[in-house]
Design a protein around this motif. Structure first.
Motif, mmCIF file in Angstrom:
data_model
loop_
_atom_site.group_PDB
_atom_site.id
_atom_site.type_symbol
_atom_site.label_atom_id
_atom_site.label_comp_id
_atom_site.label_asym_id
_atom_site.label_seq_id
_atom_site.Cartn_x
_atom_site.Cartn_y
_atom_site.Cartn_z
ATOM 1 N N GLN A 1 -10.499 2.562 -4.423
ATOM 2 C CA GLN A 1 -9.287 2.159 -4.984
ATOM 3 C C GLN A 1 -8.219 2.743 -3.681
ATOM 4 O OE1 GLN A 1 -8.982 3.106 -9.024
ATOM 5 N NE2 GLN A 1 -9.213 0.944 -9.357
ATOM 6 N N GLN A 2 -7.265 1.812 -3.614
ATOM 7 C CA GLN A 2 -6.271 1.982 -2.799
ATOM 8 C C GLN A 2 -4.916 2.330 -3.447
ATOM 9 O OE1 GLN A 2 -5.563 2.732 0.621
ATOM 10 N NE2 GLN A 2 -3.669 3.402 -0.227
ATOM 11 N N PRO A 3 -4.313 3.536 -3.519
ATOM 12 C CA PRO A 3 -3.044 3.638 -4.282
ATOM 13 C C PRO A 3 -2.150 2.766 -3.784
ATOM 14 C CG PRO A 3 -3.831 5.916 -3.613
ATOM 15 C CD PRO A 3 -4.893 4.946 -3.249
ATOM 16 N N SER A 4 -1.227 2.215 -4.508
ATOM 17 C CA SER A 4 -0.339 0.919 -4.337
ATOM 18 C C SER A 4 0.768 1.143 -5.048
ATOM 19 C CB SER A 4 -1.229 -0.396 -4.279
ATOM 20 O OG SER A 4 -2.300 -0.288 -3.746
ATOM 21 N N LEU B 1 -10.038 -2.687 -3.927
ATOM 22 C CA LEU B 1 -9.806 -3.592 -2.545
ATOM 23 C C LEU B 1 -10.338 -4.796 -2.600
ATOM 24 C CD1 LEU B 1 -10.749 -0.722 -0.234
ATOM 25 C CD2 LEU B 1 -8.613 -1.299 -0.765
ATOM 26 N N PRO B 2 -9.831 -5.905 -1.873
ATOM 27 C CA PRO B 2 -8.829 -5.571 -1.056
ATOM 28 C C PRO B 2 -7.500 -5.589 -2.087
ATOM 29 C CG PRO B 2 -9.506 -7.922 -1.012
ATOM 30 C CD PRO B 2 -10.423 -7.215 -1.846
ATOM 31 N N VAL B 3 -6.497 -4.998 -1.224
ATOM 32 C CA VAL B 3 -5.243 -4.888 -2.085
ATOM 33 C C VAL B 3 -4.587 -6.066 -2.391
ATOM 34 C CG1 VAL B 3 -3.133 -3.761 -2.179
ATOM 35 C CG2 VAL B 3 -4.932 -2.537 -1.113
ATOM 36 N N PRO B 4 -4.303 -6.532 -3.488
ATOM 37 C CA PRO B 4 -3.618 -7.824 -3.632
ATOM 38 C C PRO B 4 -2.090 -7.885 -3.183
ATOM 39 C CG PRO B 4 -3.589 -6.659 -5.787
ATOM 40 C CD PRO B 4 -4.328 -5.991 -4.891
ATOM 41 N N THR B 5 -1.716 -8.919 -3.123
ATOM 42 C CA THR B 5 -0.267 -9.117 -2.830
ATOM 43 C C THR B 5 0.856 -9.091 -3.961
ATOM 44 O OG1 THR B 5 -0.329 -11.597 -2.932
ATOM 45 C CG2 THR B 5 -0.606 -10.216 -0.792
ATOM 46 N N THR C 1 -7.355 7.076 -0.396
ATOM 47 C CA THR C 1 -8.133 6.304 -1.297
ATOM 48 C C THR C 1 -8.752 6.906 -2.363
ATOM 49 O OG1 THR C 1 -10.053 6.110 -0.014
ATOM 50 C CG2 THR C 1 -8.399 4.384 0.416
ATOM 51 N N THR C 2 -9.110 6.477 -3.574
ATOM 52 C CA THR C 2 -9.684 7.256 -4.497
ATOM 53 C C THR C 2 -11.115 6.371 -4.984
ATOM 54 O OG1 THR C 2 -8.392 6.109 -6.030
ATOM 55 C CG2 THR C 2 -7.593 8.139 -5.346
ATOM 56 N N ARG C 3 -11.667 6.823 -5.827
ATOM 57 C CA ARG C 3 -12.992 6.210 -6.354
ATOM 58 C C ARG C 3 -12.796 5.955 -7.730
ATOM 59 N NH1 ARG C 3 -15.631 4.329 -2.085
ATOM 60 N NH2 ARG C 3 -17.473 4.390 -3.243
ATOM 61 N N ARG C 4 -13.317 5.021 -8.279
ATOM 62 C CA ARG C 4 -13.083 4.644 -9.704
ATOM 63 C C ARG C 4 -14.515 4.459 -10.347
ATOM 64 N NH1 ARG C 4 -13.732 -0.200 -12.458
ATOM 65 N NH2 ARG C 4 -13.326 -1.433 -10.428
ATOM 66 N N LEU C 5 -14.792 5.256 -11.199
ATOM 67 C CA LEU C 5 -16.197 5.235 -11.804
ATOM 68 C C LEU C 5 -16.613 3.816 -12.573
ATOM 69 C CD1 LEU C 5 -16.824 8.743 -13.023
ATOM 70 C CD2 LEU C 5 -17.521 7.920 -11.052
ATOM 71 N N THR C 6 -17.696 3.397 -12.811
ATOM 72 C CA THR C 6 -18.183 2.256 -13.321
ATOM 73 C C THR C 6 -19.046 2.416 -14.408
ATOM 74 O OG1 THR C 6 -19.769 1.649 -12.126
ATOM 75 C CG2 THR C 6 -17.579 0.809 -11.278
ATOM 76 N N ALA C 7 -19.445 1.590 -15.438
ATOM 77 C CA ALA C 7 -20.490 1.945 -16.400
ATOM 78 C C ALA C 7 -21.842 2.123 -15.792
ATOM 79 C CB ALA C 7 -20.596 0.584 -17.198
ATOM 80 N N ASP C 8 -22.129 1.724 -14.450
ATOM 81 C CA ASP C 8 -23.337 2.254 -13.822
ATOM 82 C C ASP C 8 -22.900 3.622 -12.938
ATOM 83 O OD1 ASP C 8 -25.328 2.418 -12.030
ATOM 84 O OD2 ASP C 8 -25.336 0.141 -11.463
ATOM 85 N N ARG D 1 0.825 -1.099 0.099
ATOM 86 C CA ARG D 1 0.068 0.089 -0.042
ATOM 87 C C ARG D 1 1.082 1.123 0.055
ATOM 88 N NH1 ARG D 1 -5.479 -0.275 2.333
ATOM 89 N NH2 ARG D 1 -6.191 -2.477 2.337
ATOM 90 N N SER D 2 0.452 2.415 -0.679
ATOM 91 C CA SER D 2 0.975 3.567 -0.506
ATOM 92 C C SER D 2 0.318 4.561 0.539
ATOM 93 C CB SER D 2 0.764 4.394 -1.949
ATOM 94 O OG SER D 2 1.035 5.956 -1.669
#
Length: 205
Positions: A72-75, A90-94, A58-65, A53-54
Motif C-alpha cells: 500500500q502507498q500512503p496517500s 497499488l496502483p494508487v487511484p486518482t 509504502t506499507t504492507r497490508r495483511l490479508t486472510a491468507d 501520493r504521500s
C-alpha cells in the motif's frame, strides 16, 4: 462542507479538545473500515476526493491468507480544503469515495511525547484547516464478535472487538467533555465494554 471527525480517548488525552467556533489545523485520516465502523454517526455522509501520493514509504497490508500481503502507498485525499491520509492499494487511484467518518491523528498538542510523535509521523502536506460547528459525545458498546473483515461461517471464524449494533447513545454538547470514558459492562474476561468518543462536525470550504 461539514465532515464528521472522530476523536478517541487516546487522542483526547494527547491533544487539546476543540470548542465550538474554533478554527483548527488538524491531521486527519480515513481507512477502508470506516464506512462500516462509523456508519451510525452520519449514515448519509460521503464525499469523493482527489488523490495524490504521500512522500511516506509504502506499507504492507495483511490479508486472510497468511502467505499473502498487499503493498500500500500512503496517500492524501482532498476535497477543497479538506484533506486526509489513507493507505491506497497499488496502483494508487486518482479519486476515492469515502464515507463513515474521518479520524483525528494530529491536533493541538498537549505536552506529551505521543502528541509530538503523531505530528512527526503525519505528512505536513495533508493538513486540514476548518471551523468546529458541532460537538457530540457518542457512547457505544463493544463485544467479541466475528470479524466481518475476515472469512467466517455461522460457527467459526476470527473474532475481534466490534461495535454492538443498536447500542450507540448520542449527546449534543455545548462544551467539550472533561474526559472520555471506557468501562466494562460485565466481569467476564474479554467481555463487553462501553466506550465514549467525541465527534466533531468540521466545516471546510
Amino acid at each position: 462542507m461539514n465532515t464528521p471527525v472522530v476523536i478517541d480517548r487516546f487522542r483526547f488525552r494527547w491533544f487539546v479538545p476543540p470548542t465550538l467556533g474554533d478554527t483548527i489545523r488538524w491531521g486527519l485520516s480515513w481507512n477502508s473500515d470506516s464506512p462500516r465502523r462509523w456508519a451510525v454517526l452520519e449514515p448519509d455522509w460521503t464525499c469523493t476526493a482527489d488523490v495524490r501520493r504521500s512522500s511516506a514509504p509504502t506499507t504492507r497490508r495483511l490479508t486472510a491468507d497468511p502467505d499473502v500481503d498487499v503493498t500500500q502507498q500512503p496517500s492524501i485525499g482532498r476535497v477543497g480544503n479538506l484533506q486526509f491520509m489513507f493507505n491506497a492499494d497499488l496502483p494508487v487511484p486518482t479519486q476515492i469515495e469515502v464515507s463513515g467518518a474521518l479520524h483525528l491523528l494530529a491536533g493541538t498538542a498537549r505536552e506529551n511525547s505521543n502528541a509530538r510523535q503523531a505530528w512527526r509521523d503525519f505528512d505536513a502536506d495533508a493538513l486540514t484547516t476548518g471551523v468546529v460547528r458541532g460537538l457530540r459525545l457518542v457512547s457505544i458498546a463493544s463485544d467479541m464478535q466475528f470479524d466481518p473483515r475476515q472469512p467466517h461461517g455461522p460457527n467459526w471464524g476470527w473474532t475481534s472487538m466490534q461495535f454492538v449494533s443498536g447500542t450507540a447513545q448520542f449527546y449534543e454538547l455545548a462544551h467539550p467533555p472533561q474526559g472520555l470514558r471506557s468501562y466494562r459492562l460485565t466481569d467476564r474476561e474479554n467481555g463487553p465494554y462501553r466506550e465514549d468518543f467525541l465527534v466533531v462536525d468540521l466545516e471546510t470550504d
